[in-house]
Structure formats: structure tokens, C-alpha cells
Design an enzyme around this catalytic site. Structure first.
Site, PDB file in Angstrom:
ATOM      1  N   THR A  15     -27.762 -27.283 -63.620  1.00 31.65           N
ATOM      2  CA  THR A  15     -27.852 -27.158 -62.160  1.00 31.65           C
ATOM      3  C   THR A  15     -28.909 -28.137 -61.664  1.00 31.65           C
ATOM      4  OG1 THR A  15     -27.231 -24.847 -62.327  1.00 31.65           O
ATOM      5  CG2 THR A  15     -28.328 -25.476 -60.294  1.00 31.65           C
ATOM      6  N   SER A  69     -24.438 -15.742 -58.628  1.00 36.28           N
ATOM      7  CA  SER A  69     -25.283 -16.894 -58.953  1.00 36.28           C
ATOM      8  C   SER A  69     -26.746 -16.477 -58.928  1.00 36.28           C
ATOM      9  CB  SER A  69     -25.041 -17.982 -57.900  1.00 36.28           C
ATOM     10  OG  SER A  69     -25.986 -19.015 -58.037  1.00 36.28           O
ATOM     11  N   SER A  70     -27.588 -17.336 -59.500  1.00 34.14           N
ATOM     12  CA  SER A  70     -29.036 -17.134 -59.401  1.00 34.14           C
ATOM     13  C   SER A  70     -29.679 -18.202 -58.534  1.00 34.14           C
ATOM     14  CB  SER A  70     -29.674 -17.198 -60.793  1.00 34.14           C
ATOM     15  OG  SER A  70     -29.157 -16.190 -61.610  1.00 34.14           O
ATOM     16  N   ASP A 116     -19.893 -17.447 -64.843  1.00 34.00           N
ATOM     17  CA  ASP A 116     -20.926 -16.658 -64.150  1.00 34.00           C
ATOM     18  C   ASP A 116     -20.409 -15.289 -63.721  1.00 34.00           C
ATOM     19  OD1 ASP A 116     -23.137 -18.211 -64.479  1.00 34.00           O
ATOM     20  OD2 ASP A 116     -23.117 -19.129 -62.508  1.00 34.00           O
ATOM     21  N   GLY A 136     -30.234 -21.667 -64.634  1.00 32.02           N
ATOM     22  CA  GLY A 136     -29.634 -20.336 -64.756  1.00 32.02           C
ATOM     23  C   GLY A 136     -30.543 -19.276 -64.141  1.00 32.02           C
TER      24      GLY A 136
HETATM   25  N1  GLY Z   1     -24.714 -21.588 -62.624  1.00 32.58           N
HETATM   26  C1  GLY Z   1     -25.957 -21.058 -62.389  1.00 32.58           C
HETATM   27  C2  GLY Z   1     -26.004 -20.097 -61.264  1.00 32.58           C
HETATM   28  O1  GLY Z   1     -25.278 -20.250 -60.306  1.00 32.58           O
HETATM   29  O2  GLY Z   1     -26.756 -19.169 -61.327  1.00 32.58           O
END
Ligand code: GLY
Length: 564
Positions: free
Chosen positions: A376, A447-448, A418, A469
Site C-alpha cells: 500500500t 480495510s485498515s 481483505d 496492512g
Molecule cells: N490492503 C490493505 C488494507 O486495505 O487494509
């Protein structure tokens, strides 16, 4: 004088020249911070040619899709948090959606979740949303034609750029999994099958042509035109579910940001389907009754207290969080009263086992509104008029699904991973989820990603977000704590030691820069400590006394913050 005013004064009097970090920059007219200097330069070029912070963010996103293409791109999704000069706030949700033919148990084989299916190849791909957000942000809030920003990024893709150590490392780590895709190999590996190494030039001519097709035909080329057709054809012949209707039906959702407060400052962050904003606010609420500053930010007491708060919040994440359009996500998770109950469960002398999520008030009725390792990337822009953008974009894990639709150069995400493929079964990041985050047609995976603003009297004093993540949430919390409790400037807020607890697995991950005596003391209190060389990558922009900006890119990466 109240405490928040004292902290604000400390922030405003901070002298950027006093900090040795290379990453810090200060400027009056605008600021851009990204993980990659070429993308930072693209954002600055947009500002210099009359664009605002929104144009700069779009330039960054498109260029990151070229120079940081293992992390993000138009084949993925993003959350864009915008603060306009007039004070209005927007949370544009460009998260991927599950295809209409997706089903709850689509990743189960012989009754067990098969991570290979949700992480690589056709089934791993969610309907991409990043390009739709960029186009909408440009149309509603930008000043420059998006066409010119696409053309500039296309030139970088066509001319090529020397890959940095970080990119080279990702290629090396992923080359085995890329090998399954002829198209990806042709772009990202050399003729002899070996990955490019740091300093070698990567050219992406098909991607340049795709950017130009969008510049000429608009985003319809992607969602309804040539790209949509090629993608649907490829999916049909490779066992995928995503089709033309999924792409043409994709919608950006304009959500209400999550709002909270911490020590007299206002917090604005991203709502579900991100868990980021909810848990950044929840963790800070849990910590608010404590005198965090008196602990010092390197002590075992500090790490223990904050990790206990993280653990409680992540237990809630696993039970309650999902796409609010499909599952009721209780607003009580961000209430101060609920956080007070959780705070009282923390003991300073030992780690408290957390067996289950809590029950926030009015969990069934007061819910978020329904709408109709460093993967990310996070970037931030700000301009002198008072427009600010914090955007986190992602393909999910390195090179996403590894799928490149032939002839387009566009890598597709693997954000289907996810979702909770099966209740209680961990995903790539070791996160577990429940029914709230089960796969369903048209649903957005949890998502985070946590693009966040901290405001004082309605004006941003900090813009922060991260990659990595679930550690995105905890990196964001730590940067806010260091800013508000310890008076750190953005560079110092990002360079402080990091740690992360996500409830399951019951492990406290901590950077090796912490003193061995701190680690020993944490073990003595009952934590299962895992020492890591480094955690995450964040970018931040703050303000200076002279109404200027100061920015920082994470010193753990090769990014850059630059202003003018
Ligand atoms: N792919 C990482 C998130 O959206 O948390």
C-alpha cells in the site's frame, strides 16, 4: 493555560532547521509527501502549474502507479480524505467491490479457505476504484485538466525510471509468484527472467498507452470501453468472475468522515469500510484518561499501555467491522464512554488477556450510515489556500493479484483477500474477521487504511497516514500520540520507534530500535514480543508558526517530502 493550547504552541514554535532528519522540508506555498521522489516531484509540478492540493494528489497517485507500481495503481483502490479551503470535508471511498457473482464461500476448497485463490490470480481481483476517485476528485475539486496529469505520468512510464532499492527488493521477493503471469513477467522481469536490480531502468510502455487512452477517451475507456472488454474477456478465460457489468457499475461513495477528539484536538479520519478511522479514534479514546506524556515514548510503560489499547480495539475490529452498506457497524465503538470501560480493563503491571470483542452501546441501532509488512502507499498534499488531501492507495500485497490484463500494463489488485474468507481464518496479514466481513456480491472488503487529519479550531495541523496492512492503524495512532502528547514535528513523529498489536495473533511486534531492557520488561509483563527490524511507512504534513508547511516521508523508506 490549557494543555492542548500548550501543545499547539509547542507545535507552532517548532523550528524545522533544528531537526536533523533528511526527510523534513518546510515551505509556504505547498507541500507534497510521498514514498517516491519522482511522485513527489509530479505533485509539486502540479502545484507549480496552478493546480491545488487535489490536482497534486491526483498527479501523485498516477505517478505512484508507475514508479511504485507494486503498491498501488489504477488497477487497485484508494481512500481519499479531502479538506477544502472553505473547511468542508469529504471522504471519497474508492475501495474495490466484490464482483456481482462473488459468493460467501468462493475461496473454500474442501471446506477450507485457500489463500492462494484470494491472493493470486483471477479470483483475487476486486473491481478497481482508484481511477474513479481520481476522476471524481478532479472534476469536483481540481483546477487542472486530469488529461495533463495523465500525460505527465505516461511520459514517466514510457521513458522509464531507475528503480529504487525498495522496488528491487519487492521484485526479488515476488518474482516466483509473478512467474505465473506471462504478461507481468514481460514487464517486471528482464529478458533472462531475472528481476531488475536497484538503479536499472524499468519502462512500462503499455501502461503509458493506457494512461493516454484514458486521457483521450476519459475514464469510460477503463470502466466501459476497451479496458473493460479486455478485462472481462481475460477473466472469462482464466476462471475469474469480474465482468463488464461489474466495471460499468462501479461507484465512488461519498462518505461522512469519522470524527473524534483527543486532548482538545479534532480528529477526522476514514469511515467504514475502512476500520482505520474507527480504531484510530477508539485507541486514542482509550488512552485519553492516561498521562501518556509522563511515560516518555521509549519506555516499557508507554509500549505496554498503548499495545493494550491496540489489542482491545483490534478485538472489536474482528467482530464488528465490515462494509457498512452490508453490515451494521456500531458508532458506539468511537464513544468516549465505551472507551472509558475499555480503559479500566488495562492493568499496568501485566498484559491482560482479551478473549472477545466488547459490546459498544446501542450496537444494533446506532450504526455507521449506509450509503446508497508495507504494502500500500500513503501520500499527502497541501496548498496555501487551505486545501489538504490525505490519500491511501493500494493493490493490497506486492504486485496485487500479479494479473496484468494483456496489452494494458495495468496490474490488478488482490483485495478480495481483505475479506474474511472463512470466520476466524487469518488473511495474508494474519487478521481474522467474522460474518461482518464475509464475502458478498458488490460488498467492499474491510480495510485498515487510515488517512487522517488532526484539526485545531477547524484548521488542519497534521495530515497523517501509512502503508502496511493493519499496522497502518497503529502507525497512525503512534504518529498522533507523538505529535499531540510529545510535541514532535512530522519528521520526529515518523522516526520514533513503532510497535503493533492486533489482538490475534496475540503478539506484540516491536522495532529493534527499542532498548533491550524495554523488550525484556514487556516480556516480563506477559507479552509475546516479536522484534522486527522496521514496521511500516508513513507520510505526514504539519504546519509551522509562519503559516507554512512542514512535511516528512518515512525515514524507513526512500520517499521524499518537498514544498515550495
Ligand atoms: N490492503 C490493505 C488494507 O486495505 O487494509
Amino acid at each position: 493555560m490549557n494543555r492542548s493550547l500548550l501543545i499547539l504552541i509547542a507545535l507552532l514554535w517548532w523550528d524545522p532547521s533544528a531537526v536533523a532528519a533528511e526527510t523534513v522540508q518546510s515551505a509556504r506555498r505547498g507541500m507534497v509527501a510521498t514514498i517516491q521522489p519522482i511522485a513527489t516531484r509530479a505533485g509539486l509540478d502540479a502545484l507549480r502549474s496552478g493546480g491545488n492540493a487535489i490536482d497534486a494528489a491526483i498527479a501523485c497517485a498516477l505517478t505512484l502507479g508507475v514508479v511504485d507500481s507494486h503498491n498501488s495503481g489504477i488497477g487497485g483502490g484508494c481512500f481519499m480524505l479531502i479538506r477544502l479551503a472553505d473547511g468542508r470535508l469529504f471522504a471519497l471511498d474508492g475501495r474495490e467491490t466484490a464482483p456481482a457473482r462473488a459468493t460467501r464461500d468462493m475461496f473454500l476448497r474442501n471446506g477450507k479457505a485457500d489463500p492462494a485463490l484470494s491472493q493470486d490470480g483471477a479470483l483475487a481481483v476486486g473491481v478497481p476504484g482508484e481511477l474513479a476517485v481520481l476522476a471524481q476528485a478532479s472534476q469536483r475539486f481540481g483546477r487542472l485538466p486530469m488529461r495533463s496529469l495523465l500525460e505527465a505520468a505516461a511520459r514517466v512510464a514510457e521513458d522509464g525510471f531507475p528503480i529504487d532499492r525498495h522496488y528491487a527488493g519487492r521484485l526479488l521477493d515476488t518474482q516466483g509468484r509473478l512467474a505465473a503471469s506471462t504478461e507481468a513477467c514481460a514487464i517486471f522481469l528482464k529478458g533472462d527472467g531475472r528481476p531488475f536490480i536497484a538503479g536499472e531502468v524499468l519502462r512500462q510502455r503499455d501502461l503509458a498507452a493506457s494512461y493516454r487512452a484514458i486521457a483521450t477517451n476519459g475514464v469510460d475507456w477503463f470502466y466501459r470501453g476497451g479496458f473493460a472488454k479486455r478485462t472481462a474477456d481475460w477473466m472469462r478465460s482464466h476462471g475469474g468472475l469480474l465482468d463488464e457489468q461489474d466495471l460499468s457499475g462501479y461507484r465512488v461513495i461519498d462518505r461522512d468522515p469519522v470524527r473524534g477528539s483527543y486532548r482538545g484536538f479534532d480528529l477526522v479520519s476514514f469511515p467504514p469500510p475502512s476500520s482505520g478511522g474507527v480504531h484510530v479514534v477508539e485507541i486514542l479514546n482509550i488512552l485519553e484518561p492516561y498521562d501518556v506524556n509522563s511515560l516518555g515514548d521509549r519506555s516499557a510503560d508507554f509500549v505496554h499501555l498503548v499495545a493494550e489499547a491496540m489489542k482491545l480495539a483490534f478485538a472489536d475490529r474482528a467482530k464488528w467491522l465490515g462494509d457498512p452498506d452490508f453490515t451494521p457497524v456500531p458508532r458506539g465503538l468511537i464513544s468516549k464512554a465505551y472507551a472509558g470501560d475499555l480503559s479500566r480493563r488495562i492493568r499496568m503491571d501485566r498484559a491482560t488477556p482479551v478473549t472477545a470483542a466488547g459490546t459498544p452501546p446501542a450496537a444494533d441501532t446506532d450504526v455507521f450510515r449506509r450509503e446508497s509488512n508495507r504494502h500500500t502507499t500513503h501520500f499527502a498534499t497541501a496548498d496555501a489556500d487551505g486545501n489538504w488531501v490525505a490519500c491511501t492507495a493500494s493493490l493490497n500485497t506486492s504486485f496485487g493479484s500479479k494479473v496484468v490484463i494483456p496489452g494494458t500494463g495495468i496490474l490488478l489488485n488482490n483485495h478480495m483477500d481483505d475479506f474474511a474468507a472463512q470466520p476466524g481464518i487469518p488473511n495474508y496479514f494474519g487478521l481474522v474477521g467474522a460474518e461482518a466481513n464475509a464475502v458478498a456480491a458488490g460488498k467492499r472488503p474491510l480495510s485498515s487504511m487510515s488517512p487522517t487529519f488532526v484539526l485545531k479550531d477547524g484548521k488542519p495541523i497534521l495530515s497523517i497516514g501509512a502503508a502496511g496492512g493493519p499496522t497502518i492503524i497503529t502507525q497512525t495512532v503512534l504518529a498522533i500520540l507523538r505529535t499531540l502528547d510529545f510535541g514532535a514535528d512530522p519528521a520526529a513523529a515518523l522516526s520514533g520507534g513503532r510497535f503493533h498489536h492486533q489482538w490475534k495473533p496475540d503478539e506484540l511486534h516491536i522495532e529493534s530500535r527499542f532498548d533491550p531492557t524495554v523488550i525484556e520488561e514487556l516480556r516480563r509483563r506477559g507479552h509475546r514480543v516479536v522484534v522486527e527490524p522496521s514496521i511500516g511507512a508513513a507520510q505526514a504534513i504539519g504546519i509551522t508558526l509562519q503559516d507554512g508547511f512542514t512535511g516528512a516521508a518515512d525515514p524507513r523508506s526512500e520517499g521524499r517530502a518537498e514544498g515550495y
